[in-house]
Design a protein around this motif. Sequence first.
Motif, PDB file in Angstrom:
ATOM      1  N   LEU A 188       0.833  -1.199   0.000  1.00 57.51           N
ATOM      2  CA  LEU A 188       0.000   0.000   0.000  1.00 57.51           C
ATOM      3  C   LEU A 188       0.869   1.250   0.000  1.00 57.51           C
ATOM      4  CD1 LEU A 188      -3.046   0.784   0.207  1.00 57.51           C
ATOM      5  CD2 LEU A 188      -2.715   0.933   2.680  1.00 57.51           C
ATOM      6  N   PHE A 189       1.954   1.204   0.769  1.00 62.55           N
ATOM      7  CA  PHE A 189       2.868   2.333   0.854  1.00 62.55           C
ATOM      8  C   PHE A 189       3.487   2.642  -0.515  1.00 62.55           C
ATOM      9  CE2 PHE A 189       6.960   4.325   1.716  1.00 62.55           C
ATOM     10  CZ  PHE A 189       6.630   5.282   2.666  1.00 62.55           C
ATOM     11  N   ILE A 190       3.842   1.608  -1.245  1.00 60.57           N
ATOM     12  CA  ILE A 190       4.424   1.802  -2.576  1.00 60.57           C
ATOM     13  C   ILE A 190       3.412   2.450  -3.510  1.00 60.57           C
ATOM     14  CG2 ILE A 190       5.305   0.595  -4.615  1.00 60.57           C
ATOM     15  CD1 ILE A 190       6.504  -1.482  -2.735  1.00 60.57           C
ATOM     16  N   ARG A 191       2.150   2.053  -3.408  1.00 61.31           N
ATOM     17  CA  ARG A 191       1.113   2.545  -4.321  1.00 61.31           C
ATOM     18  C   ARG A 191       0.721   3.995  -4.048  1.00 61.31           C
ATOM     19  NH1 ARG A 191      -3.716  -1.444  -3.780  1.00 61.31           N
ATOM     20  NH2 ARG A 191      -4.588  -0.164  -5.455  1.00 61.31           N
ATOM     21  N   ILE A 192       0.615   4.372  -2.778  1.00 64.30           N
ATOM     22  CA  ILE A 192       0.061   5.697  -2.486  1.00 64.30           C
ATOM     23  C   ILE A 192       1.008   6.598  -1.702  1.00 64.30           C
ATOM     24  CG2 ILE A 192      -2.301   4.827  -2.557  1.00 64.30           C
ATOM     25  CD1 ILE A 192      -2.365   4.856   0.455  1.00 64.30           C
ATOM     26  N   GLY A 193       2.190   6.106  -1.333  1.00 60.01           N
ATOM     27  CA  GLY A 193       3.180   6.953  -0.701  1.00 60.01           C
ATOM     28  C   GLY A 193       2.912   7.247   0.760  1.00 60.01           C
ATOM     29  N   ARG A 194       3.797   8.046   1.328  1.00 58.57           N
ATOM     30  CA  ARG A 194       3.754   8.325   2.760  1.00 58.57           C
ATOM     31  C   ARG A 194       2.509   9.129   3.154  1.00 58.57           C
ATOM     32  NH1 ARG A 194       8.730  10.900   6.312  1.00 58.57           N
ATOM     33  NH2 ARG A 194       7.882  10.372   8.373  1.00 58.57           N
ATOM     34  N   ALA A 195       2.219  10.181   2.387  1.00 61.53           N
ATOM     35  CA  ALA A 195       1.069  11.031   2.736  1.00 61.53           C
ATOM     36  C   ALA A 195      -0.231  10.234   2.700  1.00 61.53           C
ATOM     37  CB  ALA A 195       0.994  12.225   1.785  1.00 61.53           C
ATOM     38  N   GLY A 196      -0.382   9.382   1.668  1.00 64.67           N
ATOM     39  CA  GLY A 196      -1.603   8.584   1.539  1.00 64.67           C
ATOM     40  C   GLY A 196      -1.764   7.581   2.655  1.00 64.67           C
ATOM     41  N   THR A 197      -0.676   6.899   2.996  1.00 61.58           N
ATOM     42  CA  THR A 197      -0.772   5.881   4.055  1.00 61.58           C
ATOM     43  C   THR A 197      -0.985   6.529   5.430  1.00 61.58           C
ATOM     44  OG1 THR A 197       1.652   5.820   4.104  1.00 61.58           O
ATOM     45  CG2 THR A 197       0.535   4.074   2.892  1.00 61.58           C
ATOM     46  N   GLU A 198      -0.399   7.707   5.633  1.00 65.84           N
ATOM     47  CA  GLU A 198      -0.625   8.394   6.915  1.00 65.84           C
ATOM     48  C   GLU A 198      -2.095   8.800   7.056  1.00 65.84           C
ATOM     49  OE1 GLU A 198       2.176  11.588   7.292  1.00 65.84           O
ATOM     50  OE2 GLU A 198       3.759  10.258   8.044  1.00 65.84           O
ATOM     51  N   ALA A 199      -2.719   9.181   5.936  1.00 61.71           N
ATOM     52  CA  ALA A 199      -4.147   9.521   5.979  1.00 61.71           C
ATOM     53  C   ALA A 199      -4.970   8.298   6.362  1.00 61.71           C
ATOM     54  CB  ALA A 199      -4.596  10.070   4.625  1.00 61.71           C
ATOM     55  N   ILE A 200      -4.607   7.127   5.837  1.00 69.38           N
ATOM     56  CA  ILE A 200      -5.327   5.891   6.156  1.00 69.38           C
ATOM     57  C   ILE A 200      -5.111   5.511   7.620  1.00 69.38           C
ATOM     58  CG2 ILE A 200      -5.299   3.392   5.742  1.00 69.38           C
ATOM     59  CD1 ILE A 200      -4.927   4.097   2.751  1.00 69.38           C
TER      60      ILE A 200
END
Length: 369
Positions: A188-200
């Motif tokens: 998931l981190f590879i797909r959406i990056g740090r900002a995206g995973t932190e939001a999740i």
Amino acid sequence: MLAKTKPAKIRVLVIDDSRLIRIAASKMFGDDFDVVLGVDGADGWDIIQRDPDIQVVFTDLVMPEMDGFELLKLIRTSNRQAISNLPVIVATGADNPEVAKQKAISLGATDFITKPFDGMAIKARAISYAKYHQANKQLQEHTTLDVLTGLMNAKGLYRQLEKEVAFVARHNSSMTVMSIQVDGFKDLFIRIGRAGTEAIIKKVARVLNDTVRKEDTIARTGVAAFTVSMPLAQGENALELADRICQKVEAFRAKLDGKRMKITVSVGICVVEDNSVSDVETLLDISEQALLKASRRGSSQMSQMTMQEYQALQAQAARDTLSIDTLLAKIEAGQQSEVIPCLDVALERLAPLLMLLSNEQKQRVITYR
């Protein structure tokens, strides 16, 4: 008058597959920094895990074995906060630096520089990031709150669990601990990056806050991991709660490139109903083992483990790994106290051999001095 001791040099890790670049980095940083060199991403990752004194990482992107992007992913998704918070400066001579920069920043790079380098500017950045990292590390050591979610952190949870375990022991009551992990987080981190995973992660934290009882304790205990402590809770209630958590997370409406992404969590549940757990480490280990069992089944799964099941698992592991030679070495070293708890397992392992002994040989064993 005592002489003033010089402050320790900032420990910098430079990772590059080019021997010439490594030599240049040693010369450039050597007078001002304590320089550690890595030959590629895999070597750098090994150094980072072994050396807790690394304060800043400089890494190339294009390398054999493991490239800089993969290294960034491992660092930012590490469950060890000291590693996941490391400043990582990407230094590269990539053909398309803007594209490489955007990808590196999305994966959590602290900064990005292109070759050839400005030595003075690089030194200044290294000092600045190292000081920030050290200040942040000291702050984390003294706080019991997680900065990203506002939940309790692992240190705070441990203190709280010590109190709750003592309370349960005094009142001979039940207790439940849940370990929760976002499924497939590294991908998931590879797909959406740090900002995206932190939001999740923040959305999962809100689900937990909205779902568990007010008297329960919620903590973020890893980069994508949470722990919930529920004193006096019964096992069946915990299963119902875990199921609600899984369903609420699965209902997330996260999208990537216009397509819905499936976000799920798995839950491991430790149930103590007979006052059999007296220490925090065992309690957390049982819930982690249950989580591991749930994760092996797939995504959005739950697994419950009792103290009795955990002890059986530990006994099996002891049977699988016990070394008679190691026990004999401990006896010779005068460490009999460490051997005594293993005697039942040792006898079980030796049973086929003992069955082959003659009566005379058995007598010799019994009368051995």
